[in-house]
Motif scaffolding. Structure first.
Motif, PDB file in Angstrom:
ATOM      1  N   THR A 184      46.238  28.326  33.114  1.00 36.38           N
ATOM      2  CA  THR A 184      47.125  29.156  33.926  1.00 36.38           C
ATOM      3  C   THR A 184      46.943  28.853  35.408  1.00 36.38           C
ATOM      4  O   THR A 184      47.922  28.760  36.159  1.00 36.38           O
ATOM      5  CB  THR A 184      46.831  30.654  33.670  1.00 36.38           C
ATOM      6  N   SER A 186      48.626  25.579  36.391  1.00 34.92           N
ATOM      7  CA  SER A 186      50.079  25.736  36.418  1.00 34.92           C
ATOM      8  C   SER A 186      50.523  26.508  37.660  1.00 34.92           C
ATOM      9  O   SER A 186      51.504  26.144  38.314  1.00 34.92           O
ATOM     10  CB  SER A 186      50.544  26.454  35.153  1.00 34.92           C
ATOM     11  N   ALA A 187      49.791  27.568  37.989  1.00 34.13           N
ATOM     12  CA  ALA A 187      50.145  28.388  39.159  1.00 34.13           C
ATOM     13  C   ALA A 187      49.998  27.588  40.453  1.00 34.13           C
ATOM     14  O   ALA A 187      50.845  27.676  41.350  1.00 34.13           O
ATOM     15  CB  ALA A 187      49.274  29.631  39.199  1.00 34.13           C
ATOM     16  N   THR A 205      52.853  24.938  40.709  1.00 37.40           N
ATOM     17  CA  THR A 205      54.143  25.579  40.964  1.00 37.40           C
ATOM     18  C   THR A 205      54.210  26.105  42.389  1.00 37.40           C
ATOM     19  O   THR A 205      55.248  25.985  43.062  1.00 37.40           O
ATOM     20  CB  THR A 205      54.382  26.732  39.973  1.00 37.40           C
ATOM     21  N   LEU A 222      52.207  33.998  44.572  1.00 33.94           N
ATOM     22  CA  LEU A 222      51.497  33.057  43.713  1.00 33.94           C
ATOM     23  C   LEU A 222      50.118  32.738  44.283  1.00 33.94           C
ATOM     24  O   LEU A 222      49.166  32.516  43.532  1.00 33.94           O
ATOM     25  CB  LEU A 222      52.301  31.769  43.546  1.00 33.94           C
ATOM     26  N   GLU A 241      53.185  37.661  39.658  1.00 36.24           N
ATOM     27  CA  GLU A 241      54.098  36.658  39.106  1.00 36.24           C
ATOM     28  C   GLU A 241      55.432  37.286  38.717  1.00 36.24           C
ATOM     29  O   GLU A 241      56.504  36.695  38.940  1.00 36.24           O
ATOM     30  CB  GLU A 241      53.436  35.993  37.899  1.00 36.24           C
ATOM     31  N   ARG A 271      59.878  28.189  35.905  1.00 37.36           N
ATOM     32  CA  ARG A 271      58.469  27.858  36.133  1.00 37.36           C
ATOM     33  C   ARG A 271      57.621  29.111  36.294  1.00 37.36           C
ATOM     34  O   ARG A 271      56.495  29.179  35.791  1.00 37.36           O
ATOM     35  CB  ARG A 271      58.332  26.953  37.361  1.00 37.36           C
ATOM     36  N   LYS A 277      57.016  30.789  32.977  1.00 39.86           N
ATOM     37  CA  LYS A 277      56.002  30.094  32.190  1.00 39.86           C
ATOM     38  C   LYS A 277      54.608  30.513  32.625  1.00 39.86           C
ATOM     39  O   LYS A 277      53.725  30.770  31.789  1.00 39.86           O
ATOM     40  CB  LYS A 277      56.155  28.573  32.321  1.00 39.86           C
ATOM     41  N   ILE A 278      54.395  30.598  33.944  1.00 40.61           N
ATOM     42  CA  ILE A 278      53.086  31.036  34.447  1.00 40.61           C
ATOM     43  C   ILE A 278      52.792  32.461  33.987  1.00 40.61           C
ATOM     44  O   ILE A 278      51.674  32.775  33.566  1.00 40.61           O
ATOM     45  CB  ILE A 278      53.037  30.959  35.984  1.00 40.61           C
ATOM     46  N   THR A 310      49.734  33.681  31.718  1.00 46.02           N
ATOM     47  CA  THR A 310      48.839  34.743  32.182  1.00 46.02           C
ATOM     48  C   THR A 310      48.762  35.869  31.162  1.00 46.02           C
ATOM     49  O   THR A 310      47.683  36.409  30.879  1.00 46.02           O
ATOM     50  CB  THR A 310      49.309  35.298  33.539  1.00 46.02           C
TER      51      THR A 310
END
Length: 207
Positions: free
Chosen positions: A84, A87-88, A91, A119, A161, A184, A187-188, A192
Motif C-alpha cells: 500500500t 502504491s501511495a 501515485t 496522500l 484517501e 488510482r 486502488k490505494i 488500505t
C-alpha cells in the motif's frame, strides 16, 4: 588379475549408480517439499484474503510475496502495508507532476494539490504503522497498545484517501483526469482497506 580388476570396476560403477540414485531422490524430495511449502504459503494468503473487502486485489498483490510471508499473520499484515505504501507514494508523485500540467481547470488543479497533501498524510501514517508493527512487544498490554495505534493510523490513512477521491466528484471534474486519478486513488483505498482487515485479523489472534 583381469577378473579382479573387472570386479572392482563393476563394484565402483554400482556404487556410483547408488550415489546418483540417492542424490536424485534427495533432490526430488527437496523439490517436492519446496513445492508443498509454496502451496501452503499461497493458500494461507488466499484464505486470509477471503476475509477482506477486496479479496482478488488482496491475493494478487500479496501472492508474489508468498515466500517472504510464509504463514505469518504479522508478515502478511506488514507486507500488505508495504504494498500500500509503495502504491501511495508512486501515485502521489504522479499526481504532483500532473497538477503542474498546463491546461488543467483551476478546480482540477486545486483538487489535485489537495489530494497530494492528503496522500502525503496517508503515506506518513502507513509508514508509521509499518515501523510500529516491526517493534518487539514483551507483554499483552504493550501489544494491545501497539495494535490500537496501528489500527487508528491505518483508518486515518483510509479516510485521507477517501477524501482525496471525493474531491474529484461532480460533473465539473468529468473527463480523463478524473477517471485516471480516481481509479488510482480507489486502488490505494482498497489496498488500505485490505491491509486494515489483515491487521484486525492479526490482532484477533492475540485476544
Amino acid at each position: 588379475m583381469a577378473a579382479s580388476s573387472s570386479c572392482s570396476s563393476a563394484a565402483f560403477l554400482a556404487a556410483l549408480a547408488v550415489i546418483s540414485l540417492l542424490a536424485s531422490t534427495s533432490s526430488a524430495s527437496s523439490s517436492a517439499a519446496a513445492a508443498a511449502a509454496a502451496t501452503t504459503n499461497t493458500e494461507f494468503i488466499r484464505t486470509s484474503c477471503s476475509a477482506t473487502t477486496y479479496p482478488k486485489l488482496c491475493y494478487n498483490s500479496l501472492a508474489v510475496h508468498a515466500t517472504k510471508i510464509q504463514t505469518s499473520a504479522k508478515l502478511l499484515a506488514t507486507t500488505a502495508l508495504d504494498v500500500t505504501l509503495a502504491s501511495a507514494k508512486s501515485t502521489s508523485a504522479a499526481m504532483l507532476k500532473l497538477s503542474r500540467t498546463h491546461g488543467l481547470a483551476p478546480r482540477q488543479s486545486a483538487a489535485m494539490l489537495d489530494c497530494v497533501e492528503e496522500l502525503g498524510d496517508s503515506v506518513d501514517q502507513i509508514r508509521q504503522s509499518i515501523d510500529e508493527l516491526a517493534g518487539a512487544r514483551t507483554s499483552p498490554a504493550e501489544f494491545q497498545m501497539m495494535i490500537s495505534d496501528v489500527q487508528t493510523w491505518v483508518s486515518a490513512a483510509l479516510t485521507d484517501e477517501t477524501t482525496c477521491s471525493d474531491g474529484f466528484a461532480g460533473k465539473e471534474m468529468a473527463g480523463e483526469v478524473k477517471t485516471a486519478v480516481r481509479g488510482r486513488i480507489e486502488k490505494i483505498a482498497h489496498l488500505t482497506s485490505n491491509a486494515l482487515a489483515l491487521i484486525n485479523a492479526y490482532a484477533a489472534l492475540h485476544n
